[in-house]
Motif scaffolding. Sequence first.
Motif, PDB file in Angstrom:
ATOM      1  N   TYR A 212     -18.548  -3.258 -43.192  1.00 33.04           N
ATOM      2  CA  TYR A 212     -17.152  -3.433 -42.780  1.00 33.04           C
ATOM      3  C   TYR A 212     -16.213  -3.147 -43.945  1.00 33.04           C
ATOM      4  O   TYR A 212     -16.476  -3.533 -45.092  1.00 33.04           O
ATOM      5  CB  TYR A 212     -16.914  -4.852 -42.274  1.00 33.04           C
ATOM      6  CG  TYR A 212     -15.483  -5.096 -41.834  1.00 33.04           C
ATOM      7  CD1 TYR A 212     -14.992  -4.519 -40.665  1.00 33.04           C
ATOM      8  CD2 TYR A 212     -14.623  -5.873 -42.618  1.00 33.04           C
ATOM      9  CE1 TYR A 212     -13.682  -4.719 -40.275  1.00 33.04           C
ATOM     10  CE2 TYR A 212     -13.312  -6.079 -42.219  1.00 33.04           C
ATOM     11  CZ  TYR A 212     -12.842  -5.505 -41.047  1.00 33.04           C
ATOM     12  OH  TYR A 212     -11.526  -5.698 -40.665  1.00 33.04           O
ATOM     13  N   VAL A 213     -15.091  -2.479 -43.626  1.00 40.71           N
ATOM     14  CA  VAL A 213     -14.051  -2.185 -44.610  1.00 40.71           C
ATOM     15  C   VAL A 213     -12.741  -2.770 -44.092  1.00 40.71           C
ATOM     16  O   VAL A 213     -12.288  -2.421 -43.002  1.00 40.71           O
ATOM     17  CB  VAL A 213     -13.885  -0.663 -44.820  1.00 40.71           C
ATOM     18  CG1 VAL A 213     -12.806  -0.391 -45.875  1.00 40.71           C
ATOM     19  CG2 VAL A 213     -15.209  -0.032 -45.230  1.00 40.71           C
ATOM     20  N   ASP A 214     -12.129  -3.665 -44.848  1.00 42.10           N
ATOM     21  CA  ASP A 214     -10.908  -4.347 -44.404  1.00 42.10           C
ATOM     22  C   ASP A 214      -9.668  -3.508 -44.705  1.00 42.10           C
ATOM     23  O   ASP A 214      -8.707  -3.960 -45.317  1.00 42.10           O
ATOM     24  CB  ASP A 214     -10.807  -5.716 -45.079  1.00 42.10           C
ATOM     25  CG  ASP A 214      -9.750  -6.604 -44.412  1.00 42.10           C
ATOM     26  OD1 ASP A 214      -9.478  -6.396 -43.208  1.00 42.10           O
ATOM     27  OD2 ASP A 214      -9.194  -7.486 -45.098  1.00 42.10           O
ATOM     28  N   GLU A 215      -9.709  -2.273 -44.269  1.00 35.50           N
ATOM     29  CA  GLU A 215      -8.589  -1.348 -44.369  1.00 35.50           C
ATOM     30  C   GLU A 215      -8.578  -0.488 -43.109  1.00 35.50           C
ATOM     31  O   GLU A 215      -9.608  -0.334 -42.448  1.00 35.50           O
ATOM     32  CB  GLU A 215      -8.711  -0.440 -45.596  1.00 35.50           C
ATOM     33  CG  GLU A 215      -8.635  -1.137 -46.934  1.00 35.50           C
ATOM     34  CD  GLU A 215      -8.690  -0.140 -48.083  1.00 35.50           C
ATOM     35  OE1 GLU A 215      -7.658   0.511 -48.349  1.00 35.50           O
ATOM     36  OE2 GLU A 215      -9.767   0.013 -48.678  1.00 35.50           O
ATOM     37  N   TYR A 216      -7.421   0.089 -42.803  1.00 31.65           N
ATOM     38  CA  TYR A 216      -7.348   0.975 -41.654  1.00 31.65           C
ATOM     39  C   TYR A 216      -8.000   2.313 -41.991  1.00 31.65           C
ATOM     40  O   TYR A 216      -7.771   2.883 -43.053  1.00 31.65           O
ATOM     41  CB  TYR A 216      -5.893   1.207 -41.233  1.00 31.65           C
ATOM     42  CG  TYR A 216      -5.224  -0.037 -40.696  1.00 31.65           C
ATOM     43  CD1 TYR A 216      -5.682  -0.643 -39.528  1.00 31.65           C
ATOM     44  CD2 TYR A 216      -4.128  -0.600 -41.353  1.00 31.65           C
ATOM     45  CE1 TYR A 216      -5.070  -1.785 -39.030  1.00 31.65           C
ATOM     46  CE2 TYR A 216      -3.510  -1.734 -40.861  1.00 31.65           C
ATOM     47  CZ  TYR A 216      -3.989  -2.330 -39.706  1.00 31.65           C
ATOM     48  OH  TYR A 216      -3.385  -3.458 -39.220  1.00 31.65           O
ATOM     49  N   ALA A 217      -8.800   2.807 -41.062  1.00 28.91           N
ATOM     50  CA  ALA A 217      -9.525   4.057 -41.301  1.00 28.91           C
ATOM     51  C   ALA A 217      -8.575   5.215 -41.582  1.00 28.91           C
ATOM     52  O   ALA A 217      -8.844   6.050 -42.451  1.00 28.91           O
ATOM     53  CB  ALA A 217     -10.406   4.381 -40.092  1.00 28.91           C
ATOM     54  N   ALA A 218      -7.459   5.280 -40.850  1.00 32.74           N
ATOM     55  CA  ALA A 218      -6.515   6.383 -41.042  1.00 32.74           C
ATOM     56  C   ALA A 218      -5.930   6.370 -42.447  1.00 32.74           C
ATOM     57  O   ALA A 218      -5.701   7.431 -43.044  1.00 32.74           O
ATOM     58  CB  ALA A 218      -5.400   6.293 -40.000  1.00 32.74           C
ATOM     59  N   VAL A 219      -5.687   5.175 -42.989  1.00 30.94           N
ATOM     60  CA  VAL A 219      -5.134   5.067 -44.348  1.00 30.94           C
ATOM     61  C   VAL A 219      -6.160   5.529 -45.370  1.00 30.94           C
ATOM     62  O   VAL A 219      -5.835   6.255 -46.323  1.00 30.94           O
ATOM     63  CB  VAL A 219      -4.704   3.616 -44.633  1.00 30.94           C
ATOM     64  CG1 VAL A 219      -4.274   3.460 -46.087  1.00 30.94           C
ATOM     65  CG2 VAL A 219      -3.574   3.202 -43.700  1.00 30.94           C
TER      66      VAL A 219
END
Length: 240
Positions: A212-219
């Motif tokens: 899991y990555v706690d950032e938006y994928a588009a960003v």
Amino acid sequence: MFYYLLKYVLLGPLLRVVFRPRIEGLEHVPATGPAIIAGNHLSFSDHFLMPAVLKRRITFLAKAEYFTGPGVRGRLTAFFFRSAGQIPVDRSGKEAGQAAIREGLGVLGKGELLGIYPEGTRSHDGRLYKGKVGVAVMALRAGVPVVPCAMIGTFEAQPPGKVIPNLHPVVIRFGKPLEFSRYAGMEHEKAVLRAITDEIMYAILTLSEQEYVDEYAAVVKAGQAAKGEKERRFPRAPLS
């Protein structure tokens, strides 16, 4: 009519041969009534595989670019998505997001299944990214359950940029429905929407076992693209 022709005659049987999907937890999908199926998004093939295994029809909110692509391939893609009843969504701003929510609520208002990828875009590296709160808004406004879904193996079968899929087994796993009636009337509370979305994403994460990555994928994608462009413009000098 074309939707069922694709599912049972033209595309569905082919998908089962190529991907050999194993389906788990299908009993968690409501047999009747409106519900949201919220899944991870690893591959272009996700759009076809999930509908192929569901007993009910599902309508996805699909990015508008699928309906406006150039050339023969673009026209064929647009024809497929329109014929299958999928809804184009402009992802370019806040107003576009509100339009997507209205479209989704229209599907749910007819008692149908709505498919949505809370990440907002395909994962470019196979990891699970932070979810956008639109799924929470629709769940609260429509008062419907959210069924988490994990697509496993589709990234390996058809990673970004690959047109012809690899022969690779796929698992499609549905989790127990999540209901949020305890938050009724609180769809304007940002903290509530974030909490609901995070709960949905955690359920997907538990099913998929992704990183899991706690950032938006588009960003993240945009940052990597900008970094790559900068490196191309200012290449490093070779070490002497």
